[in-house]
Design a protein around this motif. Structure first.
Motif, PDB file in Angstrom:
ATOM      1  N   TYR A 142       0.779  -1.060  -0.019  1.00  0.00           N
ATOM      2  CA  TYR A 142       0.191  -0.094   0.056  1.00  0.00           C
ATOM      3  C   TYR A 142       1.026   1.349   0.201  1.00  0.00           C
ATOM      4  N   ASP A 143       1.985   1.290   0.852  1.00  0.00           N
ATOM      5  CA  ASP A 143       2.858   2.333   0.758  1.00  0.00           C
ATOM      6  C   ASP A 143       3.538   2.852  -0.305  1.00  0.00           C
ATOM      7  N   VAL A 144       3.870   1.921  -1.141  1.00  0.00           N
ATOM      8  CA  VAL A 144       4.469   1.954  -2.643  1.00  0.00           C
ATOM      9  C   VAL A 144       3.403   2.126  -3.558  1.00  0.00           C
ATOM     10  N   GLY A 145       2.020   2.299  -3.186  1.00  0.00           N
ATOM     11  CA  GLY A 145       1.077   2.705  -4.173  1.00  0.00           C
ATOM     12  C   GLY A 145       0.445   1.341  -4.887  1.00  0.00           C
ATOM     13  N   LEU A 146       0.606   0.229  -4.244  1.00  0.00           N
ATOM     14  CA  LEU A 146       0.197  -1.146  -5.087  1.00  0.00           C
ATOM     15  C   LEU A 146      -0.807  -1.993  -4.140  1.00  0.00           C
ATOM     16  N   PRO A 147      -1.907  -1.320  -3.807  1.00  0.00           N
ATOM     17  CA  PRO A 147      -2.948  -2.020  -2.815  1.00  0.00           C
ATOM     18  C   PRO A 147      -3.212  -3.437  -3.167  1.00  0.00           C
ATOM     19  N   VAL A 148      -2.887  -4.257  -2.383  1.00  0.00           N
ATOM     20  CA  VAL A 148      -3.208  -5.893  -2.431  1.00  0.00           C
ATOM     21  C   VAL A 148      -4.674  -5.871  -2.758  1.00  0.00           C
ATOM     22  N   THR A 149      -4.898  -6.629  -3.807  1.00  0.00           N
ATOM     23  CA  THR A 149      -6.293  -7.031  -4.175  1.00  0.00           C
ATOM     24  C   THR A 149      -6.884  -8.378  -3.963  1.00  0.00           C
ATOM     25  N   ALA A 150      -6.239  -9.347  -3.382  1.00  0.00           N
ATOM     26  CA  ALA A 150      -6.624 -10.814  -2.868  1.00  0.00           C
ATOM     27  C   ALA A 150      -5.603 -11.277  -1.977  1.00  0.00           C
ATOM     28  N   HIS A 151      -5.820 -11.920  -1.088  1.00  0.00           N
ATOM     29  CA  HIS A 151      -5.197 -12.580  -0.163  1.00  0.00           C
ATOM     30  C   HIS A 151      -5.985 -14.015   0.292  1.00  0.00           C
ATOM     31  N   ARG A 152      -5.115 -14.923   0.376  1.00  0.00           N
ATOM     32  CA  ARG A 152      -5.798 -16.253   0.910  1.00  0.00           C
ATOM     33  C   ARG A 152      -4.763 -16.859   1.720  1.00  0.00           C
ATOM     34  N   THR A 153      -5.385 -17.691   2.881  1.00  0.00           N
ATOM     35  CA  THR A 153      -4.688 -18.582   3.613  1.00  0.00           C
ATOM     36  C   THR A 153      -4.803 -19.899   3.423  1.00  0.00           C
ATOM     37  N   VAL A 154      -3.671 -20.792   3.354  1.00  0.00           N
ATOM     38  CA  VAL A 154      -4.017 -22.239   3.152  1.00  0.00           C
ATOM     39  C   VAL A 154      -2.991 -23.037   4.170  1.00  0.00           C
ATOM     40  N   GLY A 155      -3.351 -24.399   4.382  1.00  0.00           N
ATOM     41  CA  GLY A 155      -2.622 -24.968   5.488  1.00  0.00           C
ATOM     42  C   GLY A 155      -1.387 -25.694   4.726  1.00  0.00           C
ATOM     43  N   ASP A 156      -0.689 -26.429   5.613  1.00  0.00           N
ATOM     44  CA  ASP A 156       0.555 -27.216   4.885  1.00  0.00           C
ATOM     45  C   ASP A 156      -0.026 -28.372   4.203  1.00  0.00           C
ATOM     46  N   ASP A 157      -0.603 -28.253   3.225  1.00  0.00           N
ATOM     47  CA  ASP A 157      -1.204 -29.275   2.166  1.00  0.00           C
ATOM     48  C   ASP A 157      -0.784 -28.911   0.880  1.00  0.00           C
ATOM     49  N   GLU A 158      -0.190 -29.929   0.373  1.00  0.00           N
ATOM     50  CA  GLU A 158       0.563 -29.558  -1.128  1.00  0.00           C
ATOM     51  C   GLU A 158      -0.496 -29.334  -2.150  1.00  0.00           C
ATOM     52  N   ALA A 159      -1.383 -30.368  -2.107  1.00  0.00           N
ATOM     53  CA  ALA A 159      -2.545 -30.017  -3.379  1.00  0.00           C
ATOM     54  C   ALA A 159      -3.178 -28.589  -2.949  1.00  0.00           C
ATOM     55  N   ALA A 160      -3.481 -28.483  -1.610  1.00  0.00           N
ATOM     56  CA  ALA A 160      -4.284 -26.996  -1.282  1.00  0.00           C
ATOM     57  C   ALA A 160      -3.372 -25.864  -1.823  1.00  0.00           C
ATOM     58  N   ILE A 161      -2.120 -25.884  -1.610  1.00  0.00           N
ATOM     59  CA  ILE A 161      -0.986 -24.997  -1.847  1.00  0.00           C
ATOM     60  C   ILE A 161      -1.020 -24.708  -3.466  1.00  0.00           C
ATOM     61  N   ALA A 162      -0.941 -26.057  -4.098  1.00  0.00           N
ATOM     62  CA  ALA A 162      -1.089 -25.897  -5.638  1.00  0.00           C
ATOM     63  C   ALA A 162      -2.197 -25.252  -6.200  1.00  0.00           C
ATOM     64  N   ALA A 163      -3.276 -25.559  -5.640  1.00  0.00           N
ATOM     65  CA  ALA A 163      -4.549 -25.035  -6.140  1.00  0.00           C
ATOM     66  C   ALA A 163      -4.422 -23.434  -5.988  1.00  0.00           C
ATOM     67  N   ALA A 164      -4.123 -23.209  -4.610  1.00  0.00           N
ATOM     68  CA  ALA A 164      -4.424 -21.759  -4.307  1.00  0.00           C
ATOM     69  C   ALA A 164      -3.415 -20.920  -5.274  1.00  0.00           C
ATOM     70  N   LEU A 165      -2.132 -21.376  -5.754  1.00  0.00           N
ATOM     71  CA  LEU A 165      -1.333 -20.981  -6.401  1.00  0.00           C
ATOM     72  C   LEU A 165      -1.717 -20.673  -7.729  1.00  0.00           C
ATOM     73  N   GLY A 166      -2.557 -21.695  -8.471  1.00  0.00           N
ATOM     74  CA  GLY A 166      -3.152 -21.511  -9.760  1.00  0.00           C
ATOM     75  C   GLY A 166      -4.065 -20.360  -9.580  1.00  0.00           C
ATOM     76  N   GLU A 167      -5.096 -20.626  -8.611  1.00  0.00           N
ATOM     77  CA  GLU A 167      -6.100 -19.705  -8.823  1.00  0.00           C
ATOM     78  C   GLU A 167      -5.898 -18.027  -8.494  1.00  0.00           C
ATOM     79  N   LEU A 168      -4.867 -17.995  -7.490  1.00  0.00           N
ATOM     80  CA  LEU A 168      -4.462 -16.573  -7.249  1.00  0.00           C
ATOM     81  C   LEU A 168      -3.866 -15.914  -8.449  1.00  0.00           C
ATOM     82  N   ALA A 169      -2.851 -16.817  -9.019  1.00  0.00           N
ATOM     83  CA  ALA A 169      -2.076 -16.303 -10.100  1.00  0.00           C
ATOM     84  C   ALA A 169      -2.692 -15.936 -11.497  1.00  0.00           C
TER      85      ALA A 169
END
Ligand code: ATP
Ligand code: MG
Length: 413
Positions: free
Chosen positions: A30-57
């Protein structure tokens, strides 16, 4: 530039630790003029992390990922990143050298767990971690630049500042400037404040008002965005000159300053001395006053007179008055303030007496009944308050209300 953040870790998801990394990343962006548009939290779960990476990207131009780069079996981020981008994990010699260096093992074998930290998705670019063994890395996924940082806050912060933010800033075409000014307000409710400030700012000038309750205060945040530093500063100045008079005396402080610092400044400027007599707040007022460096210039003494006998002996509250009116009464509050002022020889004395609960309430003096008295050379004023909440909340708001009253009194001095 749309920025997404992914926080990784079971302990975050289950509420065992607070996600300060996200707060840090979001505030810096935010300080540098780039407000975050989305945030997600996932657990230590490989499939969940991979899925979240794909969706957020898919919905961002840059993605900042934190956590799970360590040497233990629950650190799965690198494997998930490889999976999400359809590549293998491979041993990276530069990463291995870094792990060796940070682990202090220049020759010989590295613990297998550390060796795992040198496994990086094929084609990724390393991000230097000057403070720890885990290397960060970055790669493109679906047109989004993804940055992977460790979870350890100081390592994450350093890498964010030195490597990630500069690269993200280079992605943007036209720079955006974001500035926020925070007004601390006390007195009106959030709804009253909203009504008071409604329509105050002309639309379309790039300044918005946001309200945030930070018990017992309300924070009014003026946010300005624009393309130039001077334009944003001017817009914010205009907004401030409109909003400030509307807040009037309810405006406690601006920017970083809080009530305690403002009060300290006023007491010093006015050259008045203060003494305190506390019952239900048990020293909270004295604690806040003396938390400010230099308070000895105006604070003479405070007494926690909890028992009736103490109110009589220390403050000279007449015993018959206590017997007739009770410890929680306007008469007792007044006698406490006047007695304290006399005993201390101060210009002002503030006294509080009340029922913080959860027990001790009666039909005509329910829990939350509080009397605050302010004595000066002209006499003594008493205020009756009825607060709601837990014992903790009632004590906090009582102390705040008393100090805020003092602030208002000093403003007109
Ligand atoms: P490590 O090498 O320590 O394993 P890592 O990259 O695997 O680092 P994590 O295991 O996810 O990171 O977290 C390491 C520690 O950092 C955690 O125990 C936690 O205390 C802290 N931490 C992790 N993520 C966050 C976060 N989002 N906010 C605040 N602290 C965090
Ligand atoms: Mg870890």
């Amino acid at each position: 530039v749309r920025i997404a953040v992914l926080s990784i870790g079971d302990e975050l998801l289950w509420g065992e630790i607070v996600d300060t990394n996200f707060a840090r990343i979001a505030a810096r962006c935010y300080d540098v003029g780039l407000p975050v548009t989305a945030h997600r939290t996932v657990g230590d779960d490989e499939a969940a992390i991979a899925a979240a990476l794909g969706e957020l990207a898919a919905g961002a131009d840059a993605l900042i990922v934190t956590g799970g780069l360590g040497p233990t079996s629950d650190d799965l981020t690198a494997a998930a990143a490889a999976k999400a981008s359809g590549v293998e994990l491979e041993r990276n010699e530069a990463a291995l050298a870094h792990v060796r260096h940070m682990a202090g093992r220049f020759g010989g074998d590295l613990p297998p767990a550390n060796e795992k930290q040198a496994l990086i998705p094929t084609g990724a670019v390393l991000i230097d971690n000057p403070l720890g063994t885990a290397c960060g890395f970055s790669f493109d996924l679906a047109g989004c630049r993804c940055f992977f940082l460790p979870g350890v806050p100081r390592e994450m912060e350093r890498m964010l500042e030195e490597s990630v933010l500069p690269e993200i800033l280079a992605l943007r075409r036209s720079p955006l400037v974001c500035r926020t000014l925070v007004f601390t307000v006390f007195g009106p409710s959030e709804a009253e404040l909203g009504t008071r400030l409604e329509g105050a700012l002309p639309g379309g000038r790039g300044v918005t008002i946001a309200y945030c309750v930070s018990f017992p205060e309300i924070l009014v945040k003026l946010r300005a965005t624009g393309t130039s530093e001077t334009g944003v500063a001017a817009a914010l100045d205009t907004a401030v000159s409109i909003v400030r008079p509307l807040l009037g005396e309810d405006l406690v402080a601006e920017g970083e300053e809080g009530l305690d610092a403002v009060l300290a400044r006023l007491l010093k400027e006015r050259g008045v001395t203060l003494a305190l007599a506390e019952s239900c707040t048990g020293g909270l007022l004295a604690g806040r006053i003396t938390a400010v460096a230099g308070s000895s210039a105006y604070f003479l003494e405070g007494a926690v007179t909890y028992a009736n006998a103490a109110k009589v002996r220390v403050l000279g509250v007449p015993e018959p008055l206590l017997a007739e009116k009770g410890a929680v009464s306007p008469e007792t509050a007044e006698a406490m303030a006047a007695g304290m002022r006399r005993a201390a020889g101060s210009d002002l004395a503030l006294a509080v007496t009340g029922i913080a609960g959860p027990d001790g309430g009666t039909p005509d003096k329910p829990v939350g009944t509080v009397y605050i008295a302010l004595a000066d050379s002209g006499g003594c004023l008493v205020r009756h308050c009825l607060f709601r909440g837990s014992r903790e909340e009632i004590r906090t708001i009582t102390a705040y209300t008393a100090l805020d009253w003092l602030r208002r009194r000093l403003l007109v001095q």
